[in-house]
Design a protein around this motif. Structure first.
Motif, PDB file in Angstrom:
ATOM      1  N   PRO A 188      -2.408   6.030  -1.411  1.00 36.64           N
ATOM      2  CA  PRO A 188      -1.393   6.085  -2.605  1.00 36.64           C
ATOM      3  C   PRO A 188      -0.353   5.027  -2.238  1.00 36.64           C
ATOM      4  O   PRO A 188       0.080   4.408  -1.361  1.00 36.64           O
ATOM      5  CB  PRO A 188      -0.866   7.492  -2.594  1.00 36.64           C
ATOM      6  CG  PRO A 188      -0.821   7.649  -1.116  1.00 36.64           C
ATOM      7  CD  PRO A 188      -2.069   6.996  -0.672  1.00 36.64           C
ATOM      8  N   ALA A 189       0.216   4.885  -3.760  1.00 34.84           N
ATOM      9  CA  ALA A 189       1.544   4.034  -3.803  1.00 34.84           C
ATOM     10  C   ALA A 189       2.467   4.694  -4.504  1.00 34.84           C
ATOM     11  O   ALA A 189       1.897   5.150  -5.649  1.00 34.84           O
ATOM     12  CB  ALA A 189       1.424   2.714  -4.140  1.00 34.84           C
TER      13      ALA A 189
ATOM     14  N   ASP B 102      -5.549   3.044  -3.734  1.00 36.35           N
ATOM     15  CA  ASP B 102      -6.342   3.570  -4.778  1.00 36.35           C
ATOM     16  C   ASP B 102      -5.749   4.651  -5.772  1.00 36.35           C
ATOM     17  O   ASP B 102      -6.246   4.918  -6.803  1.00 36.35           O
ATOM     18  CB  ASP B 102      -7.583   3.966  -4.375  1.00 36.35           C
ATOM     19  CG  ASP B 102      -7.432   5.194  -3.357  1.00 36.35           C
ATOM     20  OD1 ASP B 102      -6.153   5.561  -3.303  1.00 36.35           O
ATOM     21  OD2 ASP B 102      -8.503   5.968  -2.863  1.00 36.35           O
ATOM     22  N   THR B 103      -4.514   4.868  -5.472  1.00 36.57           N
ATOM     23  CA  THR B 103      -3.818   6.105  -6.066  1.00 36.57           C
ATOM     24  C   THR B 103      -2.366   5.801  -6.579  1.00 36.57           C
ATOM     25  O   THR B 103      -1.690   4.942  -5.623  1.00 36.57           O
ATOM     26  CB  THR B 103      -3.693   7.337  -5.411  1.00 36.57           C
ATOM     27  OG1 THR B 103      -5.161   7.595  -4.764  1.00 36.57           O
ATOM     28  CG2 THR B 103      -3.052   8.324  -5.866  1.00 36.57           C
TER      29      THR B 103
ATOM     30  N   THR C 108      -3.729  -4.376  -4.945  1.00 36.38           N
ATOM     31  CA  THR C 108      -4.878  -5.159  -4.594  1.00 36.38           C
ATOM     32  C   THR C 108      -4.803  -5.508  -3.178  1.00 36.38           C
ATOM     33  O   THR C 108      -5.605  -5.130  -2.219  1.00 36.38           O
ATOM     34  CB  THR C 108      -5.424  -6.259  -5.393  1.00 36.38           C
ATOM     35  OG1 THR C 108      -5.762  -5.623  -6.696  1.00 36.38           O
ATOM     36  CG2 THR C 108      -6.735  -6.732  -4.938  1.00 36.38           C
ATOM     37  N   SER C 109      -3.659  -6.382  -2.787  1.00 39.38           N
ATOM     38  CA  SER C 109      -3.666  -6.638  -1.374  1.00 39.38           C
ATOM     39  C   SER C 109      -3.177  -5.726  -0.523  1.00 39.38           C
ATOM     40  O   SER C 109      -3.511  -5.519   0.689  1.00 39.38           O
ATOM     41  CB  SER C 109      -2.614  -7.878  -1.218  1.00 39.38           C
ATOM     42  OG  SER C 109      -1.317  -7.308  -1.537  1.00 39.38           O
TER      43      SER C 109
ATOM     44  N   HIS D 226      -6.509   5.925  -9.342  1.00 36.79           N
ATOM     45  CA  HIS D 226      -6.095   7.621  -9.613  1.00 36.79           C
ATOM     46  C   HIS D 226      -4.797   7.491  -9.827  1.00 36.79           C
ATOM     47  O   HIS D 226      -3.968   6.959  -8.857  1.00 36.79           O
ATOM     48  CB  HIS D 226      -6.344   8.269  -8.266  1.00 36.79           C
ATOM     49  CG  HIS D 226      -7.873   8.635  -7.737  1.00 36.79           C
ATOM     50  ND1 HIS D 226      -8.699   9.465  -7.676  1.00 36.79           N
ATOM     51  CD2 HIS D 226      -8.566   7.395  -7.344  1.00 36.79           C
ATOM     52  CE1 HIS D 226      -9.821   9.219  -7.271  1.00 36.79           C
ATOM     53  NE2 HIS D 226     -10.033   7.964  -6.922  1.00 36.79           N
ATOM     54  N   VAL D 227      -4.441   8.205 -11.060  1.00 34.65           N
ATOM     55  CA  VAL D 227      -3.050   8.161 -11.454  1.00 34.65           C
ATOM     56  C   VAL D 227      -2.389   9.645 -11.207  1.00 34.65           C
ATOM     57  O   VAL D 227      -3.121  10.557 -11.922  1.00 34.65           O
ATOM     58  CB  VAL D 227      -2.629   7.561 -12.784  1.00 34.65           C
ATOM     59  CG1 VAL D 227      -1.219   7.698 -13.200  1.00 34.65           C
ATOM     60  CG2 VAL D 227      -3.250   6.339 -12.917  1.00 34.65           C
ATOM     61  N   ILE D 228      -1.458   9.777 -10.611  1.00 31.26           N
ATOM     62  CA  ILE D 228      -0.662  11.039 -10.215  1.00 31.26           C
ATOM     63  C   ILE D 228       0.707  11.153 -10.878  1.00 31.26           C
ATOM     64  O   ILE D 228       1.637  10.166 -10.619  1.00 31.26           O
ATOM     65  CB  ILE D 228      -0.651  11.580  -8.917  1.00 31.26           C
ATOM     66  CG1 ILE D 228      -1.953  11.469  -8.211  1.00 31.26           C
ATOM     67  CG2 ILE D 228       0.043  13.053  -8.702  1.00 31.26           C
ATOM     68  CD1 ILE D 228      -2.933  12.521  -8.506  1.00 31.26           C
ATOM     69  N   VAL D 229       1.009  12.106 -11.689  1.00 36.20           N
ATOM     70  CA  VAL D 229       2.478  12.188 -11.953  1.00 36.20           C
ATOM     71  C   VAL D 229       3.106  13.566 -11.833  1.00 36.20           C
ATOM     72  O   VAL D 229       2.646  14.539 -12.368  1.00 36.20           O
ATOM     73  CB  VAL D 229       2.555  11.924 -13.582  1.00 36.20           C
ATOM     74  CG1 VAL D 229       3.871  12.155 -14.394  1.00 36.20           C
ATOM     75  CG2 VAL D 229       1.873  10.787 -14.206  1.00 36.20           C
TER      76      VAL D 229
END
Lengths: 244, 244
Positions: free
Chosen positions: B31-32, B168-169, B163-164, B194-197
């Motif tokens: 994740p980021a 993926d999330t 990308t670098s 994958h998007v988490i809010v």
């Protein structure tokens, strides 16, 4: 001896050496093969035809240069398939008979869109036909990235690099390489599996790519790197029926 | 579980939901944290009810904003502990930037209006609208992106950064739920992340749009989850893995 050696000057050579351009990165950890525009418009439909003969029928044909590249393309594609690495094909959007959307290509023969021997210029060549597990992207511009889902698909695959081949070296291959680089993917170009209709453009495009954006590598070297990668790197992403 | 949008749904909406299965997106593995548009102008200088605050700070989100910032501090600290990439996204502003939707004429008009009407105190506040918040101050190693449009992806290097980093999330927090959060979430999902809010970490100046936009995102593009669920998941991440 590199293919561009005949085309660059002594000063060019010295500049490249002094500036440190062209450092080697090689194939990444999760590479995807991108086969750019290996279509009848770029190859013509007669492997025996000379270049000008082929161009007489297919205005964008690379003729003998294309057909010389086909066996290398086949080896490269087979090598990726054997490791079950993703293969993405690109081809041009189908042309409209009324010319809408044709852009400003600098050609006096843009009106020639009728099929030749049942092939349109956007049909992928039978010898390298995509399989069901591959991805085919129709693109509206030279770059495989311009107004296409390319980045979304590479993100979905978790790719970190692309190996680019196909045509033309100085047009769509180069544009794709620059955008892949700009998008932060590692870039390799398969030297014998790229082709162009102009020898000098081909050589200088590869020279520019090698010095700035990616590694220009022989197909054999790429395949030996690919064979070192774990098998089925992408098995959880592509090529398996849903629910299996 | 009762959701923030429940009281805004119509009877037919509820009946439709009862027969439509919910399919969560799920977490990926890398994740980021994306913090969107947290700056002075949306909070004001002190916690005040919206209709008080908006007198001096036209972009204010009132107490909802102040409360969300406390939750965002919690997830920011958790992200730092887990060593996941952190991207601060703010508005592209400055002498030479063009406000969205502005023609040359309207820019001149707005500039003239600003200079003629604003008293010095108001002008000083407006100059601080886009100041970063000390509560969420950027730290070395974190990324700052200035965006010219609602989506954090639009004409910015964000996709290349992600990308670098091999992300993926996306965990998306900030404001406004109905504007930049939604636009960023839609683009993130379109790029196949994958998007988490985390629900408590988003805020808006309008109650109903906040709720309905969370509903829309949860049904279509993202998992809208209680902050606690996201924090629990983040503790399962290996900080050494994330540093690679």
């Amino acid at each position: 001896m590199a293919i561009w050696d005949d085309f660059i000057t002594e000063q060019d050579r010295q500049v490249i050496e002094a500036s440190g351009f062209g450092a080697f990165h090689g194939v990444g950890q999760r590479p995807v093969l991108v086969v750019v525009d290996v279509t009848y418009g770029m190859t013509g439909d007669d492997p025996q035809a000379g270049l000008l003969e082929s161009i007489a029928r297919w205005r964008t044909s690379c003729g003998p240069y294309a057909w010389a590249a086909i066996p290398h393309l086949q080896r490269l594609i087979d090598g990726f398939r054997q490791r079950r690495l993703p293969v993405v094909y690109t081809k041009g959007l189908p042309r409209r008979a009324d010319g809408f959307g044709k852009r400003n290509w600098r050609s006096s023969r843009l009106g020639e869109i009728a099929p030749v021997n049942g092939r349109t210029g956007q049909d992928i060549v039978d010898e390298v036909a995509p399989q069901e597990s591959d991805i085919v992207i129709e693109k509206p511009g030279p770059s495989a990235f311009f107004s296409t889902p390319m980045v979304a698909y590479l993100t979905a695959l978790g790719a970190d690099s692309v190996v680019v081949c196909g045509s033309s070296t100085s047009g769509c291959v180069r544009a794709t390489v620059v955008d892949a680089f700009s998008s932060n993917y590692g870039v390799v170009v398969a030297e014998e599996a790229t082709f162009d209709r102009a020898e000098s453009s081909h050589a200088i495009a590869l020279f520019d790519i090698e010095s700035r954006y990616g590694d220009v590598m022989p197909v054999d070297d790429i395949l030996s790197e690919v064979r070192k990668l774990p098998a089925d790197l992408f098995a959880d992403r592509i090529g398996q029926p849903l629910g299996s | 579980m009762e959701r923030v949008w429940d009281r805004y749904l119509s009877d037919r909406d509820r009946e439709h939901l009862a027969v439509s299965p919910y399919r969560p997106i799920g977490f990926g593995v890398r994740p980021a944290l994306i913090l969107v548009d947290n700056y002075r102008g949306v909070l004001g200088d002190e916690p005040l009810p919206l209709l008080e605050s908006v007198k001096d700070w036209p972009m204010s989100t009132g107490m909802d904003g102040w409360e969300a910032i406390r939750h965002i501090q919690v997830i920011l600290a958790a992200a730092r502990r887990a060593a996941i990439p952190i991207v601060h996204v703010t508005a592209l502003i400055g002498e030479f930037s063009i406000p969205m939707g502005a023609s040359v004429r309207s820019i001149k008009r707005r500039k003239a209006a600003r200079e003629s009407v604003l008293d010095p105190e108001t002008a000083a506040r407006r100059a601080r609208d886009f100041d970063p918040l000390p509560e969420l101050a950027i730290q070395p190693g974190e990324f700052l992106i200035e965006k010219p449009a609602p989506s954090a992806f639009f004409s910015t290097p964000l996709i290349g950064h992600l990308t670098s980093l091999g992300v993926d999330t996306l965990i998306v927090v900030g404001e406004s739920t109905s504007g930049c959060i939604r636009a960023t979430v839609v683009d993130g999902a379109s790029y196949r992340f994958h998007v988490i809010v985390p629900e408590e970490c988003t805020y808006d100046r309008h109650e109903a749009p906040h709720a309905i936009n969370l509903f829309d995102m949860d049904r279509k593009y993202a998992d809208v989850l209680p902050l606690e669920r996201v924090l629990d998941w983040m503790t399962t991440l290996d900080p050494d893995e994330a540093k690679q």
